[in-house]
Design a protein around this motif. Structure first.
Motif, PDB file in Angstrom:
ATOM      1  N   HIS A   1       0.861  -1.178   0.000  1.00  0.00           N
ATOM      2  CA  HIS A   1       0.000   0.000   0.000  1.00  0.00           C
ATOM      3  C   HIS A   1       0.897   1.227   0.000  1.00  0.00           C
ATOM      4  O   HIS A   1       2.010   1.186   0.518  1.00  0.00           O
ATOM      5  CB  HIS A   1      -0.913  -0.001   1.233  1.00  0.00           C
ATOM      6  N   ILE A   2       0.419   2.317  -0.550  1.00  0.00           N
ATOM      7  CA  ILE A   2       1.238   3.526  -0.674  1.00  0.00           C
ATOM      8  C   ILE A   2       1.669   4.049   0.699  1.00  0.00           C
ATOM      9  O   ILE A   2       2.690   4.716   0.817  1.00  0.00           O
ATOM     10  CB  ILE A   2       0.501   4.603  -1.488  1.00  0.00           C
ATOM     11  N   SER A   3       0.953   3.729   1.751  1.00  0.00           N
ATOM     12  CA  SER A   3       1.341   4.172   3.094  1.00  0.00           C
ATOM     13  C   SER A   3       2.646   3.515   3.553  1.00  0.00           C
ATOM     14  O   SER A   3       3.258   3.965   4.505  1.00  0.00           O
ATOM     15  CB  SER A   3       0.235   3.884   4.104  1.00  0.00           C
ATOM     16  N   ALA A   4       3.080   2.461   2.865  1.00  0.00           N
ATOM     17  CA  ALA A   4       4.330   1.795   3.213  1.00  0.00           C
ATOM     18  C   ALA A   4       5.538   2.474   2.572  1.00  0.00           C
ATOM     19  O   ALA A   4       6.670   2.103   2.848  1.00  0.00           O
ATOM     20  CB  ALA A   4       4.286   0.329   2.784  1.00  0.00           C
ATOM     21  N   ALA A   5       5.307   3.484   1.737  1.00  0.00           N
ATOM     22  CA  ALA A   5       6.407   4.154   1.034  1.00  0.00           C
ATOM     23  C   ALA A   5       7.185   5.027   2.003  1.00  0.00           C
ATOM     24  O   ALA A   5       6.619   5.815   2.744  1.00  0.00           O
ATOM     25  CB  ALA A   5       5.862   4.980  -0.113  1.00  0.00           C
ATOM     26  N   LEU A   6       8.512   4.903   2.001  1.00  0.00           N
ATOM     27  CA  LEU A   6       9.362   5.680   2.903  1.00  0.00           C
ATOM     28  C   LEU A   6       9.643   7.081   2.384  1.00  0.00           C
ATOM     29  O   LEU A   6       9.740   8.016   3.143  1.00  0.00           O
ATOM     30  CB  LEU A   6      10.700   4.968   3.105  1.00  0.00           C
ATOM     31  N   ASP A   7       9.824   7.233   1.087  1.00  0.00           N
ATOM     32  CA  ASP A   7      10.184   8.530   0.513  1.00  0.00           C
ATOM     33  C   ASP A   7       8.966   9.183  -0.116  1.00  0.00           C
ATOM     34  O   ASP A   7       8.006   8.521  -0.454  1.00  0.00           O
ATOM     35  CB  ASP A   7      11.227   8.373  -0.599  1.00  0.00           C
TER      36      ASP A   7
END
Length: 109
Positions: free
Chosen positions: A71-77
């Motif tokens: 899910h996009i919420s897992a993106a760090l940057d």
């Protein structure tokens, strides 16, 4: 029948400071920033196979493993918000509530 309105007539012109009116904006509570965990040892490299921008999720193909949901919420940057199929990424793996493989953190390489 008239009501006397309660309007504020003070201000800098009258020598009254805004702090006398109510709480200052400076003193308003601020939500704490969400801290991200550092990537642990269970990280893998993969390629984005599919990403649905409207719904904010996709799948990452990892060589020798099953595809991992993310899910996009897992993106760090902030750059990871613009993932495209074919992008190389580094992921931290985990499982969802149903026991399926998923990426808990995603970072562009």
């Amino acid at each position: 029948m008239f009501f006397k309105s309660q309007t504020h007539t003070g201000g800098p012109e009258t020598g009254e400071s805004l702090s006398m009116i109510g709480p200052s904006i400076r003193k308003s509570p601020v939500a704490p920033k969400k801290e991200r965990r550092p990537i642990l040892n269970n990280r893998l490299e993969g390629v984005v196979k599919q990403f649905n921008v409207d719904r904010g999720f996709g799948f990452i193909g990892v060589k020798g493993h099953r595809d991992h949901f993310f899910h996009i919420s897992a993106a760090l940057d902030s750059d990871s918000a613009y993932l495209m199929p074919g992008d190389r990424v580094e992921i931290e793996t985990g499982t969802d509530s149903k026991g399926r493989c998923c990426a808990t953190y995603v970072r562009l390489i």
